[in-house]
Design a protein around this motif. Structure first.
Motif: not given
Lengths: 316, 155
Positions: A5-6, A8-12, B67-68
């Protein structure tokens, strides 16, 4: 929160930071996809694909001013002149300005500088100093054409300052001074000449008037003489007429009178000298005799017997 | 990992937490404009609403959904902006050539081989159009980079 999840957030966050682009007014950004130019972003909000799309160049679309540094140029008549100026230009095509030319400002600057030299080399110093607008127009024409492939528009080129060498400036100042002095001298001479002419005119006029006066006077004098001669003649005429008409002895009377008067004045003269004069008593007597004759004549006219009236003469 | 998990265990990630994060991110955006934090903030706000509707989502799931949502919010934002473009008082700003479209000029020199120059205000522009003699009135129809397209003005 799990590591995934972390991540994913960094990527976002990375996607958002790299993909969302806001282009401010006055700029245009070029976009390169895998190194190749694809499009230009105009002012506003855009999304590009992060990593694949990269912002290539941020081009300022406002009109900009470039100062042309001072440089020495030689004129057609071999004078060294220092010139500087300004160039105003505006990017019209961001992609061309970004990729067609490297170091756009430097390129514009060099082009302008060399063209200033070219234009100045074809003109005399005097022309140069007096026809800046023509120089500006020539420069603009050449530089604008040359920079067109780079997607920019050169709007104006102005020559700011022209500095001929000091000794030239001095001689120019001297020339100007001499020119003005010459004009002043000419004017002064003109003034003197005019004054002389006017004076001479005046004198001529005066002389003419004086001569005219003299002529007039002479005429009048002659006239007067004529008149007096006429009068004399008339008087003589009258006297002679009178004499011829009357008794000539009457004249003797007058003469005798004058004669006696003259004698009297001699006698009364205050001078202590004796004046001997040939006194012909006989002629005095004669003149008295003349008077007697006159009397006689009168007597004849008046039917009297004797000439001299005697006192105590009894009437007949 | 043990330690990391324990730290996140301490955080109670309910809708209030997301709302606080949303406010913080939007505040950062206001203080330092750069458009990026806005989307993150909006996504956090959406998460807060989601947790009100469906409470008790696991932390990991919350992170993935967040994130999504963040990425989706950016694209949604662009879609909305495309439908309702930002109004501007002067759409010709910094588009010098476009300012001349529709204006009429007089040719000082003839157009030869479809090219020539005209005087525009205090500068010159290269124009393209049909061959025309000097003195003709021309109207600017379009601008292509540094060239103005012109046509003859009838009458």
């Amino acid at each position: 929160m799990g590591p995934f999840a972390v991540a994913m957030i960094v990527l976002a966050v990375i996607i958002i930071f790299m993909g969302a682009k806001v282009v401010p007014q006055g700029f245009e950004y070029t976009v390169q996809r895998m190194g190749r130019y694809t499009m230009t972003l105009r002012p506003g909000f855009h999304i590009i694909i992060p990593v694949i799309d990269v912002i290539g160049a941020k081009i300022n679309m406002q009109e900009q001013v470039l100062a042309i540094p001072s440089q020495e140029a030689i004129t057609r008549d071999n004078a060294m002149v220092r010139v500087d100026g300004v160039v105003f230009y505006q990017v019209l095509d961001a992609a061309k300005a970004a990729y067609e030319v490297r170091q756009l400002e430097h390129a514009i600057l060099q082009l302008t500088m060399t063209n200033i030299r070219t234009v100045m080399g074809g003109m005399d110093l005097d022309e140069l100093l007096s026809q800046r607008d023509r120089i500006n127009a020539k420069l603009l024409n050449v530089v604008d054409d040359a920079t067109a492939p780079w997607g920019i528009k050169v709007t104006r080129i102005e020559i700011k300052d022209m500095q001929p060498p000091t000794d030239l400036i001095d001689s120019m100042a001297r020339q100007m001074k001499a020119e003005r002095e010459k004009r002043a001298n000419i004017l002064e001479a003109e003034g003197v000449r005019q004054a002389e002419i006017l004076k001479a005119e005046g004198e001529k006029q005066a002389a003419i008037l004086a001569a005219e006066g003299r002529r007039e006077a002479a005429f009048r004098d002659a006239e007067a003489r004529e008149r007096s001669a006429e009068a004399e003649a008339r008087a003589t005429d009258m006297v002679s007429t009178a004499i011829s008409a009357g008794n000539p002895l009457a004249i003797n009377y007058f003469i005798a009178q004058k004669y006696v008067t003259a004698l009297e004045s001699f006698a009364r003269s205050p001078s202590q000298k004796l004046v001997f004069m040939p006194l012909e008593a006989s002629s005095v007597i004669g003149s008295i005799g003349g008077i007697q004759e006159l009397w006689k004549g009168l007597g004849d006219a008046g039917a009297s017997g004797s000439g001299i009236p005697s006192a105590g003469r009894p009437r007949s | 990992m043990e330690h990391f998990a324990s730290v996140t265990e301490l955080l109670v990630m309910d809708h209030w937490t997301w709302a606080i994060i949303a406010v913080a991110l939007v505040s950062i955006e206001i203080l330092a404009p750069g458009i990026a934090f806005l989307w993150l903030g909006l996504a956090a706000g959406a998460m807060a609403l989601l947790l009100i509707v469906i409470p008790g989502l696991s932390l990991g799931l919350q992170g993935v959904i967040y994130a999504v949502l963040a990425v989706v919010s950016v694209f949604l934002g662009r879609k909305i902006l495309r439908r309702n473009p930002i109004a501007t008082e002067d759409s010709l700003l910094n588009r010098r050539g476009a300012q001349y479209v529709g204006r009429v000029f007089t040719l000082e020199n003839p157009l030869i081989n479809g090219r020539g120059k005209i005087r525009v205000d205090d500068t010159t522009w290269v124009v393209e159009g049909p061959d025309l003699p000097a003195g003709t009135h021309v109207r600017v129809t379009a601008v292509e980079h540094v060239i103005l397209r012109v046509e003859r003005v009838e009458g």
